[in-house]
Design a protein around this motif. Structure first.
Motif, mmCIF file in Angstrom:
data_model
loop_
_atom_site.group_PDB
_atom_site.id
_atom_site.type_symbol
_atom_site.label_atom_id
_atom_site.label_comp_id
_atom_site.label_asym_id
_atom_site.label_seq_id
_atom_site.Cartn_x
_atom_site.Cartn_y
_atom_site.Cartn_z
ATOM 1 N N ILE A 272 0.835 -1.203 0.000
ATOM 2 C CA ILE A 272 0.000 0.000 0.000
ATOM 3 C C ILE A 272 0.871 1.255 0.000
ATOM 4 N N LYS A 273 1.937 1.248 0.785
ATOM 5 C CA LYS A 273 2.821 2.414 0.816
ATOM 6 C C LYS A 273 3.471 2.631 -0.545
ATOM 7 N N LYS A 274 3.946 1.576 -1.169
ATOM 8 C CA LYS A 274 4.554 1.717 -2.495
ATOM 9 C C LYS A 274 3.535 2.193 -3.524
ATOM 10 N N ALA A 275 2.297 1.710 -3.420
ATOM 11 C CA ALA A 275 1.246 2.151 -4.341
ATOM 12 C C ALA A 275 0.937 3.630 -4.143
ATOM 13 N N ASN A 276 0.893 4.081 -2.889
ATOM 14 C CA ASN A 276 0.644 5.500 -2.613
ATOM 15 C C ASN A 276 1.772 6.373 -3.142
ATOM 16 N N VAL A 277 3.002 5.934 -2.955
ATOM 17 C CA VAL A 277 4.150 6.690 -3.457
ATOM 18 C C VAL A 277 4.110 6.740 -4.981
ATOM 19 N N LYS A 278 3.785 5.619 -5.599
ATOM 20 C CA LYS A 278 3.714 5.566 -7.060
ATOM 21 C C LYS A 278 2.616 6.489 -7.579
ATOM 22 N N GLN A 279 1.468 6.498 -6.907
ATOM 23 C CA GLN A 279 0.366 7.362 -7.309
ATOM 24 C C GLN A 279 0.756 8.827 -7.163
ATOM 25 N N ALA A 280 1.387 9.165 -6.045
ATOM 26 C CA ALA A 280 1.801 10.549 -5.829
ATOM 27 C C ALA A 280 2.890 10.948 -6.816
ATOM 28 N N ALA A 281 3.817 10.047 -7.079
ATOM 29 C CA ALA A 281 4.918 10.354 -7.994
ATOM 30 C C ALA A 281 4.428 10.527 -9.423
ATOM 31 N N SER A 282 3.338 9.864 -9.779
ATOM 32 C CA SER A 282 2.823 10.014 -11.142
ATOM 33 C C SER A 282 2.277 11.417 -11.375
ATOM 34 N N LYS A 283 1.893 12.105 -10.322
ATOM 35 C CA LYS A 283 1.383 13.467 -10.448
ATOM 36 C C LYS A 283 2.508 14.507 -10.398
ATOM 37 N N TYR A 284 3.683 14.098 -9.924
ATOM 38 C CA TYR A 284 4.800 15.026 -9.767
ATOM 39 C C TYR A 284 5.217 15.592 -11.120
ATOM 40 N N GLY A 285 5.313 16.908 -11.199
ATOM 41 C CA GLY A 285 5.821 17.549 -12.399
ATOM 42 C C GLY A 285 4.824 17.724 -13.517
ATOM 43 N N ASP A 286 3.561 17.403 -13.302
ATOM 44 C CA ASP A 286 2.593 17.554 -14.387
ATOM 45 C C ASP A 286 1.968 18.946 -14.431
ATOM 46 N N GLY A 287 2.339 19.813 -13.489
ATOM 47 C CA GLY A 287 1.859 21.180 -13.501
ATOM 48 C C GLY A 287 0.520 21.390 -12.827
ATOM 49 N N SER A 288 -0.144 20.313 -12.432
ATOM 50 C CA SER A 288 -1.436 20.454 -11.766
ATOM 51 C C SER A 288 -1.228 20.830 -10.307
ATOM 52 N N LYS A 289 -2.310 21.178 -9.639
ATOM 53 C CA LYS A 289 -2.205 21.510 -8.211
ATOM 54 C C LYS A 289 -1.793 20.287 -7.411
ATOM 55 N N GLU A 290 -2.273 19.097 -7.800
ATOM 56 C CA GLU A 290 -1.862 17.877 -7.106
ATOM 57 C C GLU A 290 -0.368 17.626 -7.298
ATOM 58 N N GLY A 291 0.135 17.890 -8.502
ATOM 59 C CA GLY A 291 1.563 17.744 -8.757
ATOM 60 C C GLY A 291 2.394 18.717 -7.949
ATOM 61 N N LYS A 292 1.912 19.949 -7.849
ATOM 62 C CA LYS A 292 2.611 20.933 -7.019
ATOM 63 C C LYS A 292 2.570 20.536 -5.549
ATOM 64 N N ALA A 293 1.435 19.968 -5.105
ATOM 65 C CA ALA A 293 1.327 19.534 -3.706
ATOM 66 C C ALA A 293 2.349 18.448 -3.401
ATOM 67 N N VAL A 294 2.557 17.523 -4.334
ATOM 68 C CA VAL A 294 3.560 16.468 -4.150
ATOM 69 C C VAL A 294 4.957 17.086 -4.094
ATOM 70 N N GLU A 295 5.197 18.053 -4.952
ATOM 71 C CA GLU A 295 6.492 18.730 -4.953
ATOM 72 C C GLU A 295 6.737 19.448 -3.622
ATOM 73 N N TYR A 296 5.727 20.154 -3.137
ATOM 74 C CA TYR A 296 5.879 20.888 -1.880
ATOM 75 C C TYR A 296 5.976 19.936 -0.688
ATOM 76 N N ALA A 297 5.316 18.799 -0.756
ATOM 77 C CA ALA A 297 5.440 17.810 0.317
ATOM 78 C C ALA A 297 6.886 17.320 0.414
ATOM 79 N N GLY A 298 7.510 17.078 -0.728
ATOM 80 C CA GLY A 298 8.917 16.670 -0.734
ATOM 81 C C GLY A 298 9.828 17.763 -0.214
ATOM 82 N N MET A 299 9.519 19.004 -0.583
ATOM 83 C CA MET A 299 10.324 20.126 -0.096
ATOM 84 C C MET A 299 10.171 20.284 1.410
ATOM 85 N N MET A 300 8.949 20.101 1.920
ATOM 86 C CA MET A 300 8.722 20.200 3.369
ATOM 87 C C MET A 300 9.457 19.089 4.109
ATOM 88 N N TYR A 301 9.410 17.869 3.564
ATOM 89 C CA TYR A 301 10.080 16.760 4.230
ATOM 90 C C TYR A 301 11.583 17.015 4.315
#
Length: 165
Positions: free
Chosen positions: A38-67
């Motif tokens: 489940i964790k790998k699936a969640n990471v894969k789902q989040a990573a698929s949105k990374y860099g696509d320019g959408s708000k979800e993609g930006k949220a994934v980017e900012y989550a990584g920056m916060m971490y």
């Protein structure tokens, strides 16, 4: 190994104990595998949105920056307040909500962002973070620096002035 040995013995009680312990171990291993999947699936789902320019993609980017800002320094034991404030300012500029970043953070790292912020930042830093998140905290320069420097230095505290006066 011990459950297999216990199940192979002649004693009825040891066989039952071996079967129960072995079944518990299999269930625990199955649960661990499921959580890992489940964790790998969640990471894969989040990573698929990374860099696509959408708000979800930006949220994934900012989550990584916060971490990376919350877990910097030696042994990930310190936080980089400047990076935290800069990320909050970018979140405000791009219209990405804290909820979206928190959801992405939870999916990627299985941790709560708000809990970590409250644990690692003192109350004054949390006020600065909230101001940056709401657009009330402006950078000092165009380079993205958000920390304000002191504008006044007491001349009595500088050693050179002790001998020149």
């Amino acid at each position: 190994m011990i459950p297999l040995i216990a199940a192979a013995t002649n004693g009825d009680t040891m066989k039952k104990v071996g079967i129960v312990v072995g079944a518990g171990a299999l269930l625990g291993l199955g649960y661990w595998g499921y959580k890992s999947y489940i964790k790998k699936a969640n990471v894969k789902q989040a990573a698929s949105k990374y860099g696509d320019g959408s708000k979800e993609g930006k949220a994934v980017e900012y989550a990584g920056m916060m971490y990376s800002a919350l877990h910097s320094g030696w042994f990930n034991m310190t936080e980089d307040e400047k990076a935290i404030y800069t990320t909050a300012i970018k979140m405000n500029e791009n219209g990405v909500s804290m909820r979206m970043v928190g959801d992405a953070y939870r999916k990627l790292y299985s941790k709560e962002l708000v809990t970590e912020l409250n644990r690692l930042l003192d109350p004054d830093e949390l006020i600065k973070f909230n101001n940056a998140l709401n657009g009330k905290y402006k950078p000092v320069s165009k380079t993205g620096s958000v920390l304000k420097a002191a504008s006044y230095v007491n001349p009595m505290l500088t050693p050179l002035t002790w001998f020149t006066k």
